[in-house]
Design an enzyme around this catalytic site. Structure first.
Site, short mmCIF file in Angstrom:
data_model
loop_
_atom_site.label_atom_id
_atom_site.label_comp_id
_atom_site.label_asym_id
_atom_site.label_seq_id
_atom_site.Cartn_x
_atom_site.Cartn_y
_atom_site.Cartn_z
N HIS A 62 0.84 -1.20 0.00
CA HIS A 62 0.00 0.00 0.00
C HIS A 62 0.88 1.25 0.00
O HIS A 62 0.80 2.08 0.91
CB HIS A 62 -0.93 -0.01 1.21
CG HIS A 62 -1.83 -1.21 1.29
ND1 HIS A 62 -1.38 -2.46 1.61
CD2 HIS A 62 -3.16 -1.34 1.07
CE1 HIS A 62 -2.40 -3.32 1.60
NE2 HIS A 62 -3.48 -2.66 1.28
N HIS A 200 -14.69 -3.15 0.44
CA HIS A 200 -14.33 -1.96 1.22
C HIS A 200 -14.04 -0.78 0.32
O HIS A 200 -13.49 -0.92 -0.75
CB HIS A 200 -13.19 -2.20 2.21
CG HIS A 200 -11.87 -2.69 1.71
ND1 HIS A 200 -11.69 -3.80 0.95
CD2 HIS A 200 -10.62 -2.20 1.93
CE1 HIS A 200 -10.39 -3.99 0.73
NE2 HIS A 200 -9.72 -3.04 1.30
N GLU A 247 -9.02 -5.30 -4.66
CA GLU A 247 -7.99 -6.21 -4.11
C GLU A 247 -8.37 -7.68 -4.33
O GLU A 247 -7.50 -8.55 -4.35
CB GLU A 247 -7.80 -5.95 -2.61
CG GLU A 247 -7.08 -4.65 -2.31
CD GLU A 247 -6.85 -4.44 -0.81
OE1 GLU A 247 -6.05 -3.55 -0.48
OE2 GLU A 247 -7.45 -5.13 0.03
C1 DHB Z 1 -7.96 -0.82 5.47
C2 DHB Z 1 -6.80 -0.86 4.69
C3 DHB Z 1 -6.62 -1.87 3.77
O1 DHB Z 1 -5.49 -1.99 3.05
C4 DHB Z 1 -7.58 -2.83 3.59
O2 DHB Z 1 -7.36 -3.75 2.64
C5 DHB Z 1 -8.73 -2.81 4.37
C6 DHB Z 1 -8.91 -1.80 5.30
C7 DHB Z 1 -8.14 0.26 6.47
O3 DHB Z 1 -7.32 1.21 6.51
O4 DHB Z 1 -9.10 0.20 7.24
FE FE Z 2 -5.55 -3.34 1.48
#
Ligand code: DHB
Ligand code: FE
Length: 291
Positions: A62, A200, A247
């Site tokens: 990330h 998400h 993802e």
């Molecule tokens: C969050 C970050 C991520 O990389 C992910 O896959 C899911 C959630 C987060 O910051 O909450």
């Molecule tokens: Fe992630």
């Protein structure tokens, strides 16, 4: 007694960073977290009984080890060791990851010769995308543990900056990884893990979007119709599962490595789990054993 390596199972899991924080701060028994960790209790027992010799761990960085300066689509870790990344609050207090240089070098040779133009990584740190799945499946590690219980070959996929690879290409890469593993002349038991997802969206007006029906249908199709699922356009992931739902294409790499895609019988579902919420996201998890 086989003389070559084989793929025994694939494991799929979300990698929400707050899960790692909950474990690192000893908060897993709190009411908010207890149901989530209960869903991984069978996985930890399964892992104790099915411990592989190496894991090919498909994940995304990330913008911690990588940046927007250079964006490899598929990047294979060939190092012997990876330290946890500092994601802004100091590195997680988890052990460094031991690689598997010999198998990684063979995978690089075989997969590139099967016409996948992998980037090779000889040095990097690993962020929550890789360490949270290890924490979920192996549990808390002793503070002085020299490393994790199993060597890991990271396979980093760009799902952060468009254009990202197609589901079809991801499934094909998994198939190439299976052929590569099976041509390695040591009798290793190898698992392939696909991580990230499920629904998400971390920013914008739709932040916090959760789509249970779509997530569960994704897992149904991942099990029973991976080829059909691999044709799903990116827009569907983003529209239905949120901007970071993309993802999930990484799960298709692990799925492509299962024996049914090489003409064998369907895999066995050893465990399946879904939970909302963890931070702002849904958590999905699946274990498939190769038949
Ligand atoms: C969050 C970050 C991520 O990389 C992910 O896959 C899911 C959630 C987060 O910051 O909450
Ligand atoms: Fe992630």
């Amino acid at each position: 007694m086989s003389t070559h390596a084989r793929i025994s199972a694939s494991v799929y899991t979300s990698h929400v960073p707050a899960i790692g924080v909950a474990m690192d701060q000893g908060r897993t028994a709190e009411p908010y977290w207890a149901p989530l960790f209960a869903g991984y209790a069978p996985s930890r027992r399964w892992m104790a009984e099915h411990r592989p010799d190496a894991i090919v761990l498909v994940y995304n960085d990330h913008a911690n080890a990588f940046s927007l300066d250079m964006i490899p689509t598929f990047a294979l870790g060939t190092a012997d060791r990876y330290e946890p990344a500092d994601e802004g609050w100091g590195p997680r207090a988890v052990p460094p990851v031991t690689g598997h240089g010999e198998l990684a070098a063979h995978l690089a040779q075989s997969v590139i010769q099967q016409d996948f133009d992998l980037t090779l990584i000889n040095r990097m740190t690993v962020d929550h995308g890789l360490t949270v799945p290890l924490s979920l499946l192996f549990g808390e590690q002793p503070v002085d543990a020299p490393t994790w219980p199993v060597p890991v070959i990271p396979l980093a996929v760009n799902v952060v900056q468009y254009p990202v690879p197609s589901g079809r290409r991801c499934l094909q890469l998994g198939q190439a990884i299976r052929r590569a593993v099976e041509s390695f002349d040591q009798p290793l038991n190898v698992q392939v893990w696909g991580t990230g997802g499920m629904s998400h969206q971390l920013q914008g007006p739709r932040a916090g979007l959760i789509n249970r029906e779509w997530d569960n249908a994704f897992v149904d199709r991942l099990i029973a119709d991976p080829r059909g699922l691999s044709e799903l356009p990116h827009l569907d992931y983003v529209r239905e599962a949120g901007s970071e739902g993309i993802e999930l294409v990484m799960w298709l790499i692990a799925r492509g490595a299962m024996g049914d895609l090489a003409g064998g019988p369907a895999p066995r579902v050893a465990h399946r789990f879904y939970h909302v919420p963890a931070s702002n996201t849904a958590v999905g998890h699946l274990i498939l054993e190769d038949a």
